[in-house]
Design a protein around this motif. Structure first.
Motif, PDB file in Angstrom:
ATOM      1  N   GLN A 135       0.790  -1.198   0.181  1.00  0.00           N
ATOM      2  CA  GLN A 135       0.005   0.143   0.019  1.00  0.00           C
ATOM      3  C   GLN A 135       0.994   1.133   0.149  1.00  0.00           C
ATOM      4  OE1 GLN A 135      -2.309  -0.860   3.514  1.00  0.00           O
ATOM      5  NE2 GLN A 135      -3.710  -2.124   2.305  1.00  0.00           N
ATOM      6  N   GLY A 136       2.264   1.001   0.240  1.00  0.00           N
ATOM      7  CA  GLY A 136       2.981   2.222   0.189  1.00  0.00           C
ATOM      8  C   GLY A 136       3.089   3.109   1.295  1.00  0.00           C
ATOM      9  N   GLU A 137       2.648   2.736   2.292  1.00  0.00           N
ATOM     10  CA  GLU A 137       2.674   3.541   3.795  1.00  0.00           C
ATOM     11  C   GLU A 137       3.990   3.562   4.258  1.00  0.00           C
ATOM     12  OE1 GLU A 137      -0.282   2.454   6.482  1.00  0.00           O
ATOM     13  OE2 GLU A 137      -1.810   2.169   5.033  1.00  0.00           O
ATOM     14  N   SER A 138       4.166   4.739   4.810  1.00  0.00           N
ATOM     15  CA  SER A 138       5.622   4.965   5.458  1.00  0.00           C
ATOM     16  C   SER A 138       5.443   4.289   6.911  1.00  0.00           C
ATOM     17  CB  SER A 138       5.970   6.188   5.353  1.00  0.00           C
ATOM     18  OG  SER A 138       7.065   6.419   6.235  1.00  0.00           O
ATOM     19  N   ILE A 139       6.596   3.642   7.415  1.00  0.00           N
ATOM     20  CA  ILE A 139       6.622   3.206   8.706  1.00  0.00           C
ATOM     21  C   ILE A 139       7.133   4.219   9.801  1.00  0.00           C
ATOM     22  CG2 ILE A 139       9.125   2.598   8.658  1.00  0.00           C
ATOM     23  CD1 ILE A 139       8.896   0.535  10.447  1.00  0.00           C
ATOM     24  N   GLU A 140       7.442   5.333   9.280  1.00  0.00           N
ATOM     25  CA  GLU A 140       7.641   6.620   9.940  1.00  0.00           C
ATOM     26  C   GLU A 140       6.306   7.395  10.387  1.00  0.00           C
ATOM     27  OE1 GLU A 140      11.518   8.707   9.470  1.00  0.00           O
ATOM     28  OE2 GLU A 140      11.188   7.559   7.508  1.00  0.00           O
ATOM     29  N   GLU A 141       5.437   7.233   9.724  1.00  0.00           N
ATOM     30  CA  GLU A 141       3.976   7.958   9.579  1.00  0.00           C
ATOM     31  C   GLU A 141       2.890   7.077  10.239  1.00  0.00           C
ATOM     32  OE1 GLU A 141       3.350   9.385   5.650  1.00  0.00           O
ATOM     33  OE2 GLU A 141       5.090  10.345   5.758  1.00  0.00           O
ATOM     34  N   GLY A 142       1.982   7.918  10.809  1.00  0.00           N
ATOM     35  CA  GLY A 142       0.880   7.182  11.245  1.00  0.00           C
ATOM     36  C   GLY A 142       1.153   6.353  12.728  1.00  0.00           C
ATOM     37  N   LEU A 143       0.224   5.251  12.814  1.00  0.00           N
ATOM     38  CA  LEU A 143       0.387   4.502  14.018  1.00  0.00           C
ATOM     39  C   LEU A 143       1.818   3.701  13.953  1.00  0.00           C
ATOM     40  CD1 LEU A 143      -3.221   3.182  14.442  1.00  0.00           C
ATOM     41  CD2 LEU A 143      -1.899   4.872  15.850  1.00  0.00           C
ATOM     42  N   MET A 144       2.043   3.309  12.582  1.00  0.00           N
ATOM     43  CA  MET A 144       3.311   2.583  12.760  1.00  0.00           C
ATOM     44  C   MET A 144       4.682   3.434  13.474  1.00  0.00           C
ATOM     45  SD  MET A 144       3.607   0.268   9.487  1.00  0.00           S
ATOM     46  CE  MET A 144       2.924   1.179   8.307  1.00  0.00           C
ATOM     47  N   GLY A 145       4.569   4.621  12.854  1.00  0.00           N
ATOM     48  CA  GLY A 145       5.486   5.744  13.241  1.00  0.00           C
ATOM     49  C   GLY A 145       5.378   5.915  14.756  1.00  0.00           C
TER      50      GLY A 145
END
Length: 200
Positions: free
Chosen positions: A149-159
Motif C-alpha cells: 500500500q506504500g505507507e511509511s513506517i515513520e508515519e501514522g500509527l506505525m510511526g
C-alpha cells in the motif's frame, strides 16, 4: 521464485523453536482467512518465505506448515547485517517473488513472546534501519501496509509504535486506532495511556 506472488522474507538470527515458526505461519493463515472468498483464496506460502540460504536462487517456494527445522543461514547475524544482505540480494536486483522493502526478523525474544521485528527499508538511507517490534498477529498487516500500500513506517500509527518502542499487538493497535476508547461491561471507557498515542 517467479510465480507472480510477492512474499515477505523472514530471517532467523537465533535458533527458533519449530512451534514458534509454525505459530507465525498459523497466525498469518488466520489473517489471510479474513480476505479469502469462494473466488479467491490465498495461502501462507503465497505471502511468507523463511530465508534458509544465502544463495537466494536455491529458494524456490514460499513456506508452509509444518516447519520441521529452524533456518540457520542468518544465525548470529545483527539486524544491520540482515538488512545489508536483504538490500544486496532482494531490493537492489528487484528480485521477483519477494517484497522489496519489508522483512521480518525472529530473534531471541520471538520464542518468549511470539513477536518479531518488522523492518521497512522504503524511504530510508542506505544502511538505515526503521523497525518496530510486533506480535505475529499484526506482522503481515504491517508488511502489506508498507510494501504493497506504500505507507511509511515513520508515519501514522506505525510511526508512533516505532518511536515509542512499544510492541505492537492486535489489542493495542485497536486501542491506538480508536483513540483509547474501548467497551467494557456495555460502557464506553477511555484508556488515557492510548488516547494520545497517535501523536507520539
Amino acid at each position: 521464485m517467479d510465480d507472480g506472488k510477492t512474499r515477505c522474507p523472514v530471517f532467523c538470527t537465533t535458533d527458533i523453536p519449530t512451534n514458534t515458526l509454525n505459530l507465525l505461519l498459523h497466525r498469518t493463515e488466520e489473517y489471510l482467512s479474513e480476505f479469502n472468498s469462494p473466488n479467491y483464496t490465498s495461502h501462507v506460502s503465497d505471502v511468507i518465505v523463511f530465508i534458509d540460504s544465502k544463495d537466494i536462487t536455491t529458494i524456490t517456494k514460499g513456506s508452509s506448515p509444518p516447519i520441521t527445522s529452524s533456518p540457520t543461514a542468518f544465525l548470529g547475524h545483527t539486524l544491520q547485517q540482515v538488512r545489508d544482505w536483504f538490500d544486496a540480494n532482494i531490493t537492489q536486483p528487484c528480485r521477483n517473488g519477494y517484497m522489496p522493502y519489508c522483512f521480518l526478523v525472529l530473534d531471541s525474544e520471538s520464542a518468549e513472546d511470539n513477536s518479531c521485528i518488522f523492518v521497512c527499508t522504503q524511504d530510508s538511507a542506505p544502511g538505515e534501519i526503521h523497525s518496530l517490534r510486533c506480535e505475529f498477529d499484526v506482522a503481515l498487516v504491517n508488511a502489506v501496509a508498507c510494501d504493497i500500500q506504500g505507507e511509511s513506517i515513520e508515519e501514522g500509527l506505525m510511526g508512533s509504535f516505532m518511536r515509542s518502542g512499544v510492541t505492537m499487538t492486535k489489542e493495542n493497535l485497536k486501542l491506538a486506532m480508536d483513540g483509547g476508547l474501548y467497551i467494557e461491561d456495555g460502557e464506553v471507557k477511555l484508556d488515557q495511556g492510548w488516547r494520545d498515542f497517535r501523536n507520539w
